[in-house]
Design a protein around this motif. Sequence first.
Motif, PDB file in Angstrom:
ATOM      1  N   THR A 240       0.855  -1.183   0.000  1.00 36.78           N
ATOM      2  CA  THR A 240       0.000   0.000   0.000  1.00 36.78           C
ATOM      3  C   THR A 240       0.890   1.232   0.000  1.00 36.78           C
ATOM      4  N   LEU A 243      -0.416   6.856   2.473  1.00 37.02           N
ATOM      5  CA  LEU A 243      -1.658   7.284   3.111  1.00 37.02           C
ATOM      6  C   LEU A 243      -2.158   6.194   4.049  1.00 37.02           C
ATOM      7  N   TYR A 244      -2.229   4.990   3.545  1.00 39.70           N
ATOM      8  CA  TYR A 244      -2.662   3.887   4.415  1.00 39.70           C
ATOM      9  C   TYR A 244      -1.696   3.721   5.566  1.00 39.70           C
ATOM     10  N   ASP A 297      -6.325   4.903  -0.470  1.00 44.37           N
ATOM     11  CA  ASP A 297      -4.929   4.773  -0.844  1.00 44.37           C
ATOM     12  C   ASP A 297      -4.807   4.100  -2.208  1.00 44.37           C
TER      13      ASP A 297
END
Length: 301
Positions: A240, A243-244, A297
Amino acid sequence: MTTTIAQASILPADWRDFLALTKPRVMTLVVFTGLCGMLAAPVAVDPVLGFTAILCIALGAGAAGALNQWYEADLDAKMKRTERRPLPAGRMDRQSALHFGVGLGAFSVILMGLAVNLVAAAILTVSILFYVLVYTVWLKRRTPQNIVIGGAAGAFPPLIGWAAATGHVATLPILLFALVFLWTPPHFWALALFMKSDYAAAGVPMLPVVAGERATRLQIGLYTIPMAIAAIAPWALRLTGTLYGGVAIAATGVFAGLALRVSTRSTGAGDAMRPEKRLFAWSILYLFILFGALVVDRWIG
C-alpha cells in the motif's frame, strides 16, 4: 417478564424478525470489509458483478447469523443483551429460523458461484460453515478460546471480496484476514469484560468468566501487539501507499493506548468500565478507518 423459548404459543413473525436474525449491525462491518477487499484488488470490477458479490457476502453473513441464533436460542434467552431476539422472545419458531438460515446460505453460495466465480464461492462456503459449525456448535460452549479460533469466521470477507474481483487470493488480502483475525480477541474481550455477568448467567465460558478479569486484561494487551503488526504490515511490505501507512500507524496507536489502559487497569467491579467500553467502541471504528484508508490509498495510488 421475558418470554422464553419454551413458550407454547409463538407470536407471528414479520419481516423485521427475519431481518433481526441476520444480525444487521454485524453484517454492516462484514459487508464493508468485503467491499474494501474487492475495491483494493488491482483489477476493474464490473459494477453488476461487484454488486452481486457484495450481495452474496451480505446474504452469507445473514445466513450465518440466523443459524447462530437458531442454535443458541437457549443461551440468548438467558442474556439481557439477547433476550429480545426473535427466538427467545417467542416471535418465531426455531424451525423457521433454521429453514431461513439454510436457504439464505445456500442461495448466497450458489449465486456467487454462478454469477461471480468458484473461488469466491468456495471461500464464502468455508466462512459460513466455520462460523456455524466450528465457532457456534463446537467452540462457543466448550472453551474460552472460542473467540480466538472463531475469529477466523469474521476475517474471511476481505478474502472473498478480493477473490470475487480477481479469481484468486494474494498477500494483501491474507494480511487483511490476519488483521481481522487478530483484532477479534481484544474487540470481543473488551465487550466480555463489561458483559461478564450476562455470559456467566448463560454458562458461556468467555475468558473473563473462566480465567477472571486480570487474565483477560493481560490477553487484550498481548493480542494487540500482533494485531498492530498485521495492521502496519501492508505498508511496511510496500503493498500500500503512505496514506494507508500513516492512517494505520495513527489509528493503531490510539487502539494500543486504549488497550494498554484496559490491560494495566485493576478490576473494574463496581464502576462503569468506561475504558473497556471506549476500547470496544474504538475497535469497531478502527476497522472502518483502516479499510476505508486502504481503498482511498488504492484510488490515489
